[in-house]
Structure formats: C-alpha cells, structure tokens
Design a protein around this motif. Structure first.
Motif, short mmCIF file in Angstrom:
data_model
loop_
_atom_site.label_atom_id
_atom_site.label_comp_id
_atom_site.label_asym_id
_atom_site.label_seq_id
_atom_site.Cartn_x
_atom_site.Cartn_y
_atom_site.Cartn_z
N VAL A 127 0.84 -1.21 0.00
CA VAL A 127 0.00 0.00 0.00
C VAL A 127 0.87 1.26 0.00
CG1 VAL A 127 -1.66 1.33 1.35
CG2 VAL A 127 -1.99 -1.13 1.06
N LEU A 128 1.94 1.25 0.79
CA LEU A 128 2.84 2.41 0.83
C LEU A 128 3.48 2.66 -0.53
CD1 LEU A 128 4.43 4.59 2.32
CD2 LEU A 128 6.11 2.82 2.96
N GLY A 129 3.95 1.59 -1.18
CA GLY A 129 4.58 1.76 -2.49
C GLY A 129 3.63 2.34 -3.53
N PHE A 130 2.41 1.83 -3.57
CA PHE A 130 1.48 2.34 -4.57
C PHE A 130 0.93 3.71 -4.20
CE2 PHE A 130 1.18 -1.28 -7.38
CZ PHE A 130 0.70 -0.70 -8.54
N LEU A 177 9.25 12.72 -4.46
CA LEU A 177 8.45 11.48 -4.52
C LEU A 177 9.19 10.38 -5.28
CD1 LEU A 177 4.90 12.97 -5.24
CD2 LEU A 177 5.66 11.87 -3.13
N ALA A 178 9.88 10.75 -6.35
CA ALA A 178 10.65 9.75 -7.10
C ALA A 178 11.75 9.14 -6.25
CB ALA A 178 11.22 10.39 -8.36
N LEU A 179 12.43 9.97 -5.46
CA LEU A 179 13.47 9.45 -4.57
C LEU A 179 12.88 8.53 -3.51
CD1 LEU A 179 15.73 12.61 -4.07
CD2 LEU A 179 16.24 10.55 -5.41
N ALA A 180 11.75 8.94 -2.93
CA ALA A 180 11.12 8.10 -1.91
C ALA A 180 10.67 6.76 -2.50
CB ALA A 180 9.93 8.84 -1.30
N LEU A 181 10.13 6.79 -3.72
CA LEU A 181 9.69 5.55 -4.35
C LEU A 181 10.87 4.65 -4.69
CD1 LEU A 181 7.23 4.02 -5.38
CD2 LEU A 181 7.50 5.20 -7.57
N THR A 182 11.98 5.24 -5.08
CA THR A 182 13.18 4.45 -5.34
C THR A 182 13.67 3.77 -4.07
OG1 THR A 182 13.79 5.95 -7.13
CG2 THR A 182 15.52 4.52 -6.24
N GLY A 183 13.66 4.51 -2.97
CA GLY A 183 14.03 3.92 -1.68
C GLY A 183 13.10 2.79 -1.28
N TRP A 184 11.80 2.93 -1.58
CA TRP A 184 10.85 1.86 -1.28
C TRP A 184 11.19 0.60 -2.07
CZ3 TRP A 184 7.55 -0.58 -4.73
CH2 TRP A 184 6.60 -1.43 -4.16
N ALA A 185 11.50 0.76 -3.36
CA ALA A 185 11.80 -0.41 -4.20
C ALA A 185 13.09 -1.09 -3.77
CB ALA A 185 11.90 0.03 -5.67
N VAL A 186 14.10 -0.31 -3.37
CA VAL A 186 15.38 -0.89 -2.95
C VAL A 186 15.24 -1.62 -1.63
CG1 VAL A 186 17.75 -0.34 -2.28
CG2 VAL A 186 16.73 0.78 -4.28
N ALA A 187 14.44 -1.05 -0.73
CA ALA A 187 14.31 -1.65 0.60
C ALA A 187 13.43 -2.89 0.61
CB ALA A 187 13.75 -0.62 1.58
N GLY A 188 12.59 -3.08 -0.41
CA GLY A 188 11.69 -4.23 -0.44
C GLY A 188 12.34 -5.46 -1.04
N PRO A 189 11.57 -6.52 -1.18
CA PRO A 189 12.09 -7.76 -1.79
C PRO A 189 12.54 -7.50 -3.22
CG PRO A 189 10.03 -8.17 -0.64
CD PRO A 189 10.19 -6.68 -0.67
N ALA A 190 13.57 -8.21 -3.62
CA ALA A 190 14.17 -7.98 -4.94
C ALA A 190 13.19 -8.36 -6.05
CB ALA A 190 15.46 -8.79 -5.05
N GLN A 192 10.34 -7.65 -6.85
CA GLN A 192 8.90 -7.77 -6.64
C GLN A 192 8.20 -6.42 -6.75
OE1 GLN A 192 7.82 -9.97 -3.16
NE2 GLN A 192 8.72 -11.88 -3.89
N TRP A 193 8.91 -5.45 -7.25
CA TRP A 193 8.34 -4.12 -7.44
C TRP A 193 7.93 -3.90 -8.89
CZ3 TRP A 193 11.61 -2.45 -11.13
CH2 TRP A 193 12.94 -2.88 -11.08
N TRP A 194 8.02 -4.92 -9.74
CA TRP A 194 7.75 -4.71 -11.15
C TRP A 194 6.31 -4.26 -11.44
CZ3 TRP A 194 3.93 -7.35 -13.60
CH2 TRP A 194 3.53 -8.57 -13.07
N PRO A 195 5.27 -4.68 -10.66
CA PRO A 195 3.94 -4.11 -10.95
C PRO A 195 3.89 -2.59 -10.76
CG PRO A 195 3.75 -6.11 -9.64
CD PRO A 195 5.19 -5.73 -9.64
N THR A 196 4.60 -2.11 -9.74
CA THR A 196 4.64 -0.66 -9.53
C THR A 196 5.38 0.03 -10.66
OG1 THR A 196 4.61 -1.04 -7.14
CG2 THR A 196 5.27 1.15 -7.89
#
Length: 375
Positions: A127-130, A177-190, A192-196
C-alpha cells in the motif's frame, strides 16, 4: 461792550479773474494717509507656483515612499505565494484518492490463508509503495494538464491550476516522490516491485498522449488497479485468482467510464480530447455492459476460487445480492442523479452504499473466517 478789544480792519475786496481764482480748500476732508510701500512680496502667480512646487515635492516624496513600501509588500506577498502552504502540497498529492490503494491492494488477502502479522505487514508495504507511485502520477498529470484544468469548472481549483502551487515547487515535489519511491523499491524484496514500475510506465504513457485516445484511456486506468492487486499478491506470496483480477478490472473500468460520462454532462467535450470519441448513449451501454461483467466475475470467483468452506455457502449466497445492489446503486447515482464525477466521493459518502458495503464486508469476513474455525 468791551472797549479793550480793537475793531477789525476793514476788508479790501480785490476782484480776481475767474481763471486765476484758486479752488477753496475742503477743510472737512481728512488728509490722505501716507502711502507706505509694503514689503516686497512675490507676485500671486509666483506664490502659487512655489506652493505648487512644494506640494509636488511633498507628493513626490510621499509617492516614492509609498511605492517603496508597496514594492516591498508586493515582494513579500509574492515571496509568500512562491512558497506553497503545506496543505496545498498535501492536496496536490490527493490524499482522498489513497483509499483506492487501501481498497484494492488488500484484496490479495482473500487468496491467502491463514492470515498472520507478516501478511498484514507486507500488505501495508505494498500500500505504501502504490501510494507513493499514485501520488507521483497525480503530480505529473496535474503539471501536464494545468492549462486544460483551468478551463474545467471543478479542476480549475486544483493546486497547480489555481496557482496555489507553482510549477517549480511541483517539480521539486515530483523529484522528492521519485526518490522516496526508489528507496521503497530498494528496501523491499528484490524484483517484486515490477507491478509498480509497470504502473508508472503506463501512467507516463497515459500522460504523454494515451489519455487522449478514446477507450484506451479508460482501459489504462482500470489496468492500474489490477497492478495494485498483483503487487499485493506478490508481496504476500498469494496466488492471484483470475476471476478476482477480472472482477477488479471490470469494476474499475465501470468507474472510469462513469467518470467520463459525468465530465461530458458537466463540462462538454472540450475539456478532455478523448471525449470526442464518446457519446452519452455509447457510454451508457458500456457502463451497463461492464457492470454485468463485474457481477458475473464476482460470482464465479466465489464459486471457483474463493477459499470458502462448505458451511459458508449460505453466507456466500447472501453476499452476491450485496454486490449487485452496490452496482445498481452506482448506476442510479450516475444515470439518474447525474453523479459519478468523483467515484471515491460517490462510493464512500453515499449512505446507502456505505451500509451495503458494511453488510457485504461482514458477510465476506464470516465466509473467510468459517474455514479457519472449522479447521
């Protein structure tokens, strides 16, 4: 008789020619005052000119002072306007639309059992990522549509279109926002951010021109919600049901088409170029068709893929009329009451819809919890 007083001498009268006879003096007339020459003063014209010059000098000084003060005040006000207020920046992110993520992403929990703390944490992470991704898309869309939004009776009040948030400030917010979203993708599982990432790519293509293509614009919006569902299923580790994905897609497509219908009735076709490919009758047929597809796919999901026990069949049967009533109520608000401009407001502020949704949620929760209780 006084003898001491001498008698006057006889008066000798001499005739004087009339032209030589002096005029008698007027002893009763007062003597003329001596003309005293006044102090040397400026002529009236000069005095007026001097006074005018002095007044003009004073007015000029006052004007200069006033101009300086006004300029300083205008500069201060302009500086304040260039610094958007925090609530305007927050409004630019559209927090009222975040409920879409809360309503769609957790649906992936329907296909996973048993529920645990890890599943809820991963759902929250999705939810945070989207939320970050959708906020970024909203800002980019408002930047691209700021001139067109100024012509819309409702959208002209948006922060960028109304001037409450300047374009440079919106660009800075986009970078953050782009920087925050990049940090979210890096911190999450490898990986698994492709839908976002796919959602961002589709949204960028949407902003760059696909939003002007009839039908394609609405289908891209609906696809974005399916990607939300896929992102939640990936992070939770659940196997996504095809019927559930189709139900979400058709429901969101119905809402997108309903929004375009409302825009046609409220502002005409000039606001959105894609509306030139629609008519009210065409949109009415599409909305009804997609509503039927939503109801059918929901029932098929309950029958084939939902994790329900045999004892929950009655509860499942009772939840189907709630779903159909919700669809019918939305069609009533859209076609009869000419609503539907903001689906979130329609779905979450209408009392009948809220009561029906609460009843549906209770029935679905019972249907999902009964298998765990029997186990």
């Amino acid at each position: 008789m006084d003898i001491t007083r001498s008698s006057p001498a006889p008066v000798r009268v001499v005739a004087v020619p009339p032209e030589l006879e002096p005029e008698p003096a007027d002893l009763t007339a007062l003597p003329e005052p001596i003309a005293v020459e006044p102090l040397q003063t400026l002529p009236a014209t000069a005095t007026t000119a001097t006074a005018t010059t002095a007044t003009a000098t004073t007015a000029t000084t006052t004007a200069i002072t006033t101009t300086a003060t006004t300029s300083a005040t205008a500069t201060d006000v302009r500086g304040r306007r260039n610094r958007p207020r925090p609530r305007d920046l927050l409004a630019l992110l559209r927090p009222g639309q975040w409920v879409k993520n809360l309503a769609v992403v957790p649906l992936a929990l329907l296909d996973t059992h048993p529920w645990g703390a890890a599943a809820f944490l991963r759902t929250g992470w999705a939810v945070l990522g989207f939320t970050l991704a959708s906020a970024l898309v909203y800002v980019v869309n408002d930047l691209a549509d700021r001139e067109r939004d100024r012509l819309h009776p409702v959208k002209r009040h948006r922060p960028i279109a109304s001037g409450r948030v300047s374009t440079p400030a919106a660009v800075v917010l986009t970078g953050a926002l782009a920087l925050a979203l990049t940090g979210w993708a890096v911190a999450g599982p490898a990986w698994q951010w492709w839908p976002t990432a796919l959602y961002l790519a589709l949204s960028l293509a949407y902003s760059q021109g696909l939003k002007h293509v009839p039908l394609v614009d609405a289908f891209i919006v609906a696809t974005g919600f399916v990607l939300r569902l896929v992102q939640g299923a990936l992070l939770i580790g659940a196997q996504l049901s095809e019927w559930l994905a189709l139900c979400v897609f058709s429901l969101c497509l119905m809402l997108a088409l309903g929004k375009r219908r409302h825009e046609m009735t409220a502002a005409g076709r000039a606001h959105r170029p894609a509306l030139r490919g629609y008519t009210l009758a065409f949109l009415d047929h599409l909305v009804v068709l997609v509503a039927v597809l939503t109801a059918v796919s929901y029932v098929l999901y309950l029958r084939d893929d939902a994790s329900l026990a045999a004892g929950a069949s009655l509860v499942t049967l009772l939840s189907a009329p709630c779903a159909v009533f919700g669809l019918a109520r939305y069609l009533q608000l859209l076609l009869v009451e000419e609503g539907g401009g903001n689906p979130v407001h329609v779905l979450f502020r209408d009392r009948a819809t809220l009561v029906n949704a609460a009843l549906w949620a209770v029935l679905v929760a019972l249907a999902l919890l009964l298998p765990q209780a029997s186990a």
